[in-house]
Write a protein that holds these residues in place. Structure first.
Motif, PDB file in Angstrom:
ATOM      1  N   ALA A   1       0.797  -1.232   0.000  1.00  0.00           N
ATOM      2  CA  ALA A   1       0.000   0.000   0.000  1.00  0.00           C
ATOM      3  C   ALA A   1       0.830   1.283   0.000  1.00  0.00           C
ATOM      4  N   PRO A   2       1.821   1.462   0.890  1.00  0.00           N
ATOM      5  CA  PRO A   2       2.558   2.744   0.871  1.00  0.00           C
ATOM      6  C   PRO A   2       3.307   2.982  -0.435  1.00  0.00           C
ATOM      7  N   PHE A   3       3.846   1.952  -1.028  1.00  0.00           N
ATOM      8  CA  PHE A   3       4.552   2.117  -2.304  1.00  0.00           C
ATOM      9  C   PHE A   3       3.588   2.486  -3.422  1.00  0.00           C
ATOM     10  N   GLY A   4       2.404   1.880  -3.394  1.00  0.00           N
ATOM     11  CA  GLY A   4       1.402   2.256  -4.375  1.00  0.00           C
ATOM     12  C   GLY A   4       0.950   3.684  -4.190  1.00  0.00           C
ATOM     13  N   TYR A   5       0.852   4.133  -2.940  1.00  0.00           N
ATOM     14  CA  TYR A   5       0.446   5.513  -2.661  1.00  0.00           C
ATOM     15  C   TYR A   5       1.501   6.497  -3.147  1.00  0.00           C
ATOM     16  N   TRP A   6       2.781   6.134  -3.028  1.00  0.00           N
ATOM     17  CA  TRP A   6       3.863   7.022  -3.466  1.00  0.00           C
ATOM     18  C   TRP A   6       4.111   6.949  -4.973  1.00  0.00           C
ATOM     19  N   GLY A   7       3.385   6.097  -5.672  1.00  0.00           N
ATOM     20  CA  GLY A   7       3.526   6.013  -7.121  1.00  0.00           C
ATOM     21  C   GLY A   7       4.694   5.176  -7.602  1.00  0.00           C
ATOM     22  N   ILE A   8       5.177   4.254  -6.758  1.00  0.00           N
ATOM     23  CA  ILE A   8       6.277   3.372  -7.162  1.00  0.00           C
ATOM     24  C   ILE A   8       5.837   1.916  -6.941  1.00  0.00           C
ATOM     25  N   PRO A   9       4.868   1.461  -7.758  1.00  0.00           N
ATOM     26  CA  PRO A   9       4.280   0.134  -7.504  1.00  0.00           C
ATOM     27  C   PRO A   9       5.275  -1.008  -7.626  1.00  0.00           C
ATOM     28  N   TYR A  10       6.261  -0.886  -8.547  1.00  0.00           N
ATOM     29  CA  TYR A  10       7.209  -1.990  -8.705  1.00  0.00           C
ATOM     30  C   TYR A  10       8.072  -2.161  -7.457  1.00  0.00           C
ATOM     31  N   TRP A  11       8.344  -1.065  -6.772  1.00  0.00           N
ATOM     32  CA  TRP A  11       9.060  -1.172  -5.506  1.00  0.00           C
ATOM     33  C   TRP A  11       8.194  -1.917  -4.474  1.00  0.00           C
ATOM     34  N   GLY A  12       6.890  -1.666  -4.510  1.00  0.00           N
ATOM     35  CA  GLY A  12       6.000  -2.363  -3.594  1.00  0.00           C
ATOM     36  C   GLY A  12       5.955  -3.854  -3.861  1.00  0.00           C
ATOM     37  N   ILE A  13       5.890  -4.219  -5.147  1.00  0.00           N
ATOM     38  CA  ILE A  13       5.895  -5.637  -5.501  1.00  0.00           C
ATOM     39  C   ILE A  13       7.216  -6.281  -5.093  1.00  0.00           C
ATOM     40  N   SER A  14       8.311  -5.547  -5.278  1.00  0.00           N
ATOM     41  CA  SER A  14       9.625  -6.070  -4.873  1.00  0.00           C
ATOM     42  C   SER A  14       9.691  -6.273  -3.367  1.00  0.00           C
ATOM     43  N   ALA A  15       9.080  -5.347  -2.604  1.00  0.00           N
ATOM     44  CA  ALA A  15       9.082  -5.479  -1.142  1.00  0.00           C
ATOM     45  C   ALA A  15       8.303  -6.720  -0.708  1.00  0.00           C
ATOM     46  N   VAL A  16       7.177  -6.979  -1.373  1.00  0.00           N
ATOM     47  CA  VAL A  16       6.382  -8.167  -1.044  1.00  0.00           C
ATOM     48  C   VAL A  16       7.198  -9.438  -1.306  1.00  0.00           C
TER      49      VAL A  16
END
Length: 490
Positions: free
Chosen positions: A440-455
């Protein structure tokens, strides 16, 4: 007789060894129920405004009536997933001078006070008072409300009937499920419009209030269907335990090379193969692999990755979720014997872990053709697979010590829902929410690929530390094993 049976049921529950357990789960469940009921009540008071905003040039009554058939279909699905069958240990009463009809009526009427039958009133009553009564009068509005309520009760009894048919005639229930899914697919592809049919039917009901007798007749038929079925299956010889026929199975040579862990995995696979209950879990998990066709082509979900991640978690982990929610209840029939063997809790859960890892990896491989919708789908599913292996596996193991309900595999059949209840639904919440909260926070900041990488990274960390995590799970199991064994003996 009614008060006597109620008193017996209360004493049976109160004197049970599992009464008062899982208080934390009940508190969490109560919080969610209160939250959703309050949300529905607020929705009921403002639904007319929402309908006017969404459909500015249409009558809100006609729009609301157009969605009622969808409501009944969703209600059927929710009941099938969550509603328990009303039960009574009827055998001790059959030799007493009690009419069997009274016992059957009691079993059926036990389902009427269910929350599933009345939660919709939080929306229907405010809508009736604000919109229908000023436009049509109190008698017509009350007839409309009574019709919807009777159809809700019809849903209740028809679902109970088909759930009971699962054990004796699963093909009939499968046909019923295919019919419901077929209606929804026909509406989705434009072959027919449930909205138009629903609006026409309930608008006609408003113009002819006497038609309330039709839902009443349907309810009476559904009740009679259940009554006739139970009347034919409440003889002592029908309730007696069935003989447990042994099924021969060969060893799985490939797994023997991995020692005790491999042998435990082989036993797990034999358990799945030999029983319809466990095989139905595999079948339902395979159906979830088609989830991608619902999410990936939909333009509403193209911008963000949240719904894609949800689909990936479900597709790569559904077998783990479905099968894992009953660990260690699958072994409840011989759990006491397991406690006497030279098998440590660590070995027990290690075998479960290495049983779940390949299933998630195979599920990911099966989802590779979804690359047709974009390579980001593959990346999301890979991250979801890693998260299921490295995090969600241990969440399931952590909650497994709360499973004290015995599963009798000799009585099971395809789509058997024995032991399924609201507590299992509570366990599913962290399994689905945790990866979404990480993203969620990565998607909110507009960097979804970073969010997927974190998962995916969290999943890799959990996999690397699986020995330490399994030790924690084993310690938790040791402190609960006697409580689990007591529950399995009930």
């Amino acid at each position: 007789m009614l008060t006597t049976l109620l008193a017996h049921q209360w004493k049976e529950s109160r004197r049970s060894s599992v009464f008062g357990q899982s208080i934390a789960i009940n508190i969490i469940l109560g919080f969610f129920i209160a939250y959703f009921l309050l949300s529905f009540l607020v929705l009921g008071f403002f639904i007319d405004d929402l309908l006017r905003q969404a459909y500015p040039n249409q009558n809100p009554v006609a729009v609301f009536n157009g969605f009622l058939l969808y409501f009944f279909l969703v209600d059927l699905f929710m009941r099938f997933m969550l509603q328990d069958l009303p039960v009574l240990a009827i055998q001790p009463y059959l030799h007493l001078p009690i009419k069997k009809a009274r016992l059957i009526h009691y079993v059926l009427l036990k389902s009427v006070p269910s929350l599933f039958n009345f939660w919709a009133l939080l929306i229907l009553v405010p809508f009736m008072v604000k919109i229908l009564m000023p436009a049509y009068g109190i008698m017509v509005a009350a007839g409309w409300l009574l019709s919807v309520l009777l159809l809700t009760f019809f849903n209740n009894f028809i679902l109970i009937y088909f759930k009971r048919q699962l054990s004796s005639n699963p093909k009939l229930t499968l046909l019923f499920g295919v019919a419901v899914v077929g209606l929804m697919l026909a509406d989705y592809f434009g072959l027919l419009s449930l909205r138009i049919a629903s609006a026409s039917a309930f608008n006609f009901l408003l113009q002819n209030p006497w038609l309330v007798v039709l839902p009443a007749v349907l309810l009476a038929l559904a009740y009679r269907l259940n009554y006739t079925f139970l009347l034919a299956h409440t003889y002592p010889e029908e309730i007696a335990l069935k003989r447990n026929n042994a099924v021969e199975g060969g060893d799985i040579t490939f797994l023997n090379r991995f020692g005790n862990t491999g042998k435990l995995i082989a036993l797990e696979m034999k358990l799945i193969w030999r029983h319809k209950r466990s095989k139905s879990v595999v079948f339902m998990s395979l159906l979830i692999l088609s989830y991608g066709f619902i999410f990936y082509p939909n333009k509403l979900y193209q911008e963000g990755f949240g719904m894609f991640l949800f689909a990936g978690i479900m597709m790569t982990g559904m077998f783990m979720f479905n099968y894992g929610q009953f660990v260690p209840s699958w072994q409840s029939g011989h759990f006491d014997a397991l406690l006497t063997k030279q098998i440590s809790p660590y070995q027990f859960y290690l075998a479960k872990f290495w049983f779940f890892v390949p299933t998630s990896l195979v599920a990911f491989l099966v989802t590779l053709p979804y690359a047709y919708f974009g390579w980001k789908v593959v990346a999301i599913n890979l991250a979801a697979c890693l998260f299921n292996i490295g995090v969600n596996t241990f969440v399931i193991f952590y909650f497994s010590v709360l499973n004290t309900n015995r599963i009798d595999l000799s009585k099971s059949s395809a789509f058997n829902w024995q032991g399924v209840g609201a507590s299992k639904f509570v366990m599913m919440i962290p399994l689905i929410l945790l990866p979404l909260l990480v993203y969620a926070p990565f998607g909110y900041w507009g960097i979804p690929y970073w969010g997927i990488s974190a998962v995916g990274f969290l999943g890799l960390v959990g996999f690397a530390l699986h020995k330490q995590m399994l030790n924690l799970v084993a310690s938790r199991f040791l402190s609960h094993k006697y409580k689990i064994a007591t529950g399995f003996r009930q």
